[in-house]
Motif scaffolding. Structure first.
Motif, PDB file in Angstrom:
ATOM      1  N   ILE A   3       0.850  -1.191   0.000  1.00 35.30           N
ATOM      2  CA  ILE A   3       0.000   0.000   0.000  1.00 35.30           C
ATOM      3  C   ILE A   3       0.880   1.234   0.000  1.00 35.30           C
ATOM      4  O   ILE A   3       1.553   1.540   0.984  1.00 35.30           O
ATOM      5  CB  ILE A   3      -0.913   0.015   1.234  1.00 35.30           C
ATOM      6  CG1 ILE A   3      -1.820  -1.219   1.212  1.00 35.30           C
ATOM      7  CG2 ILE A   3      -1.730   1.289   1.260  1.00 35.30           C
ATOM      8  CD1 ILE A   3      -2.761  -1.277   2.367  1.00 35.30           C
ATOM      9  N   GLU A   4       0.903   1.908  -1.128  1.00 31.89           N
ATOM     10  CA  GLU A   4       1.755   3.090  -1.193  1.00 31.89           C
ATOM     11  C   GLU A   4       1.312   3.986  -2.329  1.00 31.89           C
ATOM     12  O   GLU A   4       1.265   3.597  -3.466  1.00 31.89           O
ATOM     13  CB  GLU A   4       3.212   2.678  -1.395  1.00 31.89           C
ATOM     14  CG  GLU A   4       3.354   1.489  -2.332  1.00 31.89           C
ATOM     15  CD  GLU A   4       4.289   1.757  -3.470  1.00 31.89           C
ATOM     16  OE1 GLU A   4       4.750   2.897  -3.620  1.00 31.89           O
ATOM     17  OE2 GLU A   4       4.552   0.807  -4.236  1.00 31.89           O
ATOM     18  N   LEU A   5       0.939   5.190  -1.943  1.00 32.02           N
ATOM     19  CA  LEU A   5       0.679   6.217  -2.936  1.00 32.02           C
ATOM     20  C   LEU A   5       1.828   7.211  -2.857  1.00 32.02           C
ATOM     21  O   LEU A   5       2.365   7.452  -1.786  1.00 32.02           O
ATOM     22  CB  LEU A   5      -0.649   6.925  -2.653  1.00 32.02           C
ATOM     23  CG  LEU A   5      -1.885   6.197  -3.188  1.00 32.02           C
ATOM     24  CD1 LEU A   5      -3.135   6.936  -2.791  1.00 32.02           C
ATOM     25  CD2 LEU A   5      -1.800   6.089  -4.689  1.00 32.02           C
ATOM     26  N   PRO A   6       2.209   7.765  -3.989  1.00 30.22           N
ATOM     27  CA  PRO A   6       3.349   8.687  -3.977  1.00 30.22           C
ATOM     28  C   PRO A   6       3.047   9.940  -3.164  1.00 30.22           C
ATOM     29  O   PRO A   6       2.575  10.932  -3.696  1.00 30.22           O
ATOM     30  CB  PRO A   6       3.552   9.013  -5.460  1.00 30.22           C
ATOM     31  CG  PRO A   6       2.230   8.734  -6.079  1.00 30.22           C
ATOM     32  CD  PRO A   6       1.638   7.604  -5.298  1.00 30.22           C
ATOM     33  N   ILE A  55     -17.971  -0.299  -3.954  1.00 30.25           N
ATOM     34  CA  ILE A  55     -17.510  -0.344  -2.564  1.00 30.25           C
ATOM     35  C   ILE A  55     -17.794   0.984  -1.880  1.00 30.25           C
ATOM     36  O   ILE A  55     -18.257   1.034  -0.737  1.00 30.25           O
ATOM     37  CB  ILE A  55     -16.009  -0.679  -2.506  1.00 30.25           C
ATOM     38  CG1 ILE A  55     -15.780  -2.121  -2.949  1.00 30.25           C
ATOM     39  CG2 ILE A  55     -15.454  -0.454  -1.109  1.00 30.25           C
ATOM     40  CD1 ILE A  55     -14.320  -2.502  -3.077  1.00 30.25           C
ATOM     41  N   ALA A  56     -17.535   2.088  -2.617  1.00 29.28           N
ATOM     42  CA  ALA A  56     -17.805   3.408  -2.047  1.00 29.28           C
ATOM     43  C   ALA A  56     -19.291   3.596  -1.793  1.00 29.28           C
ATOM     44  O   ALA A  56     -19.697   4.243  -0.820  1.00 29.28           O
ATOM     45  CB  ALA A  56     -17.285   4.494  -2.983  1.00 29.28           C
ATOM     46  N   ALA A  57     -20.117   3.028  -2.677  1.00 35.17           N
ATOM     47  CA  ALA A  57     -21.556   3.203  -2.560  1.00 35.17           C
ATOM     48  C   ALA A  57     -22.168   2.262  -1.523  1.00 35.17           C
ATOM     49  O   ALA A  57     -23.281   2.493  -1.049  1.00 35.17           O
ATOM     50  CB  ALA A  57     -22.231   2.977  -3.917  1.00 35.17           C
ATOM     51  N   HIS A  58     -21.435   1.220  -1.194  1.00 36.28           N
ATOM     52  CA  HIS A  58     -21.967   0.224  -0.263  1.00 36.28           C
ATOM     53  C   HIS A  58     -22.064   0.804   1.142  1.00 36.28           C
ATOM     54  O   HIS A  58     -21.278   1.669   1.518  1.00 36.28           O
ATOM     55  CB  HIS A  58     -21.052  -1.015  -0.257  1.00 36.28           C
ATOM     56  CG  HIS A  58     -21.754  -2.277   0.139  1.00 36.28           C
ATOM     57  ND1 HIS A  58     -21.776  -2.743   1.422  1.00 36.28           N
ATOM     58  CD2 HIS A  58     -22.481  -3.158  -0.599  1.00 36.28           C
ATOM     59  CE1 HIS A  58     -22.456  -3.881   1.457  1.00 36.28           C
ATOM     60  NE2 HIS A  58     -22.896  -4.152   0.240  1.00 36.28           N
ATOM     61  N   GLU A  59     -23.051   0.324   1.873  1.00 36.76           N
ATOM     62  CA  GLU A  59     -23.244   0.861   3.225  1.00 36.76           C
ATOM     63  C   GLU A  59     -22.043   0.518   4.107  1.00 36.76           C
ATOM     64  O   GLU A  59     -21.508  -0.583   4.063  1.00 36.76           O
ATOM     65  CB  GLU A  59     -24.531   0.320   3.839  1.00 36.76           C
ATOM     66  CG  GLU A  59     -24.603  -1.187   3.974  1.00 36.76           C
ATOM     67  CD  GLU A  59     -25.796  -1.631   4.803  1.00 36.76           C
ATOM     68  OE1 GLU A  59     -26.593  -2.412   4.304  1.00 36.76           O
ATOM     69  OE2 GLU A  59     -25.922  -1.164   5.970  1.00 36.76           O
ATOM     70  N   GLY A  60     -21.627   1.520   4.845  1.00 30.71           N
ATOM     71  CA  GLY A  60     -20.449   1.342   5.677  1.00 30.71           C
ATOM     72  C   GLY A  60     -19.165   1.624   4.932  1.00 30.71           C
ATOM     73  O   GLY A  60     -18.090   1.616   5.506  1.00 30.71           O
ATOM     74  N   GLY A  61     -19.267   1.860   3.619  1.00 27.31           N
ATOM     75  CA  GLY A  61     -18.074   2.148   2.827  1.00 27.31           C
ATOM     76  C   GLY A  61     -17.177   0.955   2.628  1.00 27.31           C
ATOM     77  O   GLY A  61     -16.029   1.092   2.230  1.00 27.31           O
ATOM     78  N   LEU A 105     -12.378   1.751   0.619  1.00 28.84           N
ATOM     79  CA  LEU A 105     -11.568   2.739  -0.081  1.00 28.84           C
ATOM     80  C   LEU A 105     -10.557   3.378   0.855  1.00 28.84           C
ATOM     81  O   LEU A 105     -10.845   3.642   2.025  1.00 28.84           O
ATOM     82  CB  LEU A 105     -12.449   3.836  -0.667  1.00 28.84           C
ATOM     83  CG  LEU A 105     -12.699   3.778  -2.176  1.00 28.84           C
ATOM     84  CD1 LEU A 105     -13.627   2.623  -2.500  1.00 28.84           C
ATOM     85  CD2 LEU A 105     -13.262   5.089  -2.679  1.00 28.84           C
ATOM     86  N   VAL A 106      -9.365   3.635   0.353  1.00 31.77           N
ATOM     87  CA  VAL A 106      -8.389   4.433   1.090  1.00 31.77           C
ATOM     88  C   VAL A 106      -8.781   5.899   0.919  1.00 31.77           C
ATOM     89  O   VAL A 106      -8.848   6.397  -0.211  1.00 31.77           O
ATOM     90  CB  VAL A 106      -6.965   4.207   0.554  1.00 31.77           C
ATOM     91  CG1 VAL A 106      -6.001   5.193   1.177  1.00 31.77           C
ATOM     92  CG2 VAL A 106      -6.530   2.780   0.821  1.00 31.77           C
ATOM     93  N   PRO A 107      -9.049   6.598   2.016  1.00 35.44           N
ATOM     94  CA  PRO A 107      -9.523   7.987   1.907  1.00 35.44           C
ATOM     95  C   PRO A 107      -8.501   8.860   1.177  1.00 35.44           C
ATOM     96  O   PRO A 107      -7.322   8.879   1.518  1.00 35.44           O
ATOM     97  CB  PRO A 107      -9.676   8.434   3.375  1.00 35.44           C
ATOM     98  CG  PRO A 107      -9.793   7.162   4.156  1.00 35.44           C
ATOM     99  CD  PRO A 107      -8.949   6.158   3.419  1.00 35.44           C
ATOM    100  N   GLY A 108      -8.973   9.570   0.173  1.00 37.18           N
ATOM    101  CA  GLY A 108      -8.113  10.508  -0.541  1.00 37.18           C
ATOM    102  C   GLY A 108      -7.260   9.895  -1.616  1.00 37.18           C
ATOM    103  O   GLY A 108      -6.508  10.607  -2.288  1.00 37.18           O
ATOM    104  N   ALA A 109      -7.359   8.584  -1.801  1.00 37.54           N
ATOM    105  CA  ALA A 109      -6.508   7.940  -2.810  1.00 37.54           C
ATOM    106  C   ALA A 109      -6.858   8.423  -4.210  1.00 37.54           C
ATOM    107  O   ALA A 109      -5.976   8.779  -4.997  1.00 37.54           O
ATOM    108  CB  ALA A 109      -6.647   6.419  -2.713  1.00 37.54           C
TER     109      ALA A 109
END
Lengths: 120, 120
Positions: A3-6, A55-61, A105-109
């Motif tokens: 898991i790595e975003l620049p 996944i974003a639309a699913h309840e609970g995220g 989802l990773v927030p802000g990815a």
DNA sequence: TCGAAGCATAGATGGTCATCGATATGTGTG
DNA sequence: CACACATATCGATGACCATCTATGCTTCGA
């Protein structure tokens, strides 16, 4: 599962020194282009885009694999494969609770990649 | 050379009716995912990202094929192919002046895709 | 303890794509 | 007109990828 975003964006600044708004900026580096292309490649698939959205639309995220298989019309291994690609690219996290594996989802990815896109 | 960006964004609104900030949004449509994946696929290549960046960085905001071949280390047909892909996706315009074909960025094209990305 | 369910991995396959060399097309010059 | 140059197109090739079936692993309930 890397898991790595620049996080350290190679700043393609518009203003260097005294001259502001120059006609020519510095182009993206070969390495930067390679990295960004990897991030974009992970998203450049219809099923993976739908997975992220569902996944974003699913309840609970978050959602487990069994939630995503049927609406996409894909087999379970294929969905599992796509989720791994998205998780490896840093877009999703995986949490196992009991028998189920929940992806979120990773927030802000997505915003991070969108921001990178505008610096090209 | 079909220049078209999805101007009509299928609004994945966060607020519908009285209930604001609902837990579940509407997921992206299969067609919308297919369209966005096409746009992302065109960008998900290191050489094409560098091409876009180099054209943006070039003086006048435009460059001909002969300007781009050598710094990338690719042959002329390959560069021409990538430029066609980018132009077909709506990222570049092509203007022929004399013997040379000048490619330039479509203003706001990258921002448009970046905005779409955040609606997923 | 045994079976069922959810998920991941392995291997195979058909399709797509990036790249090249060869060639065609178009354009300016002598 | 003939030649040189810039670009586009064609066909081939090797690599990568999306998807499947088959199978292994883990966890829960009877």
């Amino acid at each position: 599962m890397t898991i790595e975003l620049p996080v350290t964006v190679t700043s393609a600044a518009c203003c260097i020194g005294d001259t502001c708004a120059p006609l020519t900026r510095a182009p993206i580096t070969p390495g930067g282009a390679e990295d960004l292309s990897v991030l974009l490649k992970a998203l450049a698939d219809p099923m993976r885009l739908r997975l992220v959205s569902m996944i974003a639309a699913h309840e609970g995220g978050e959602a487990c694999v069994c939630d995503l298989t049927e609406p996409l019309g894909l087999t379970q291994p294929t969905v599992s494969h796509h989720l791994k690609v998205l998780a490896d690219a840093g877009y999703l996290t995986r949490t196992k609770r009991g028998t189920w594996a929940y992806y979120a989802l990773v927030p802000g990815a997505l915003d991070s990649v969108a921001a990178l896109l505008r610096t090209v």
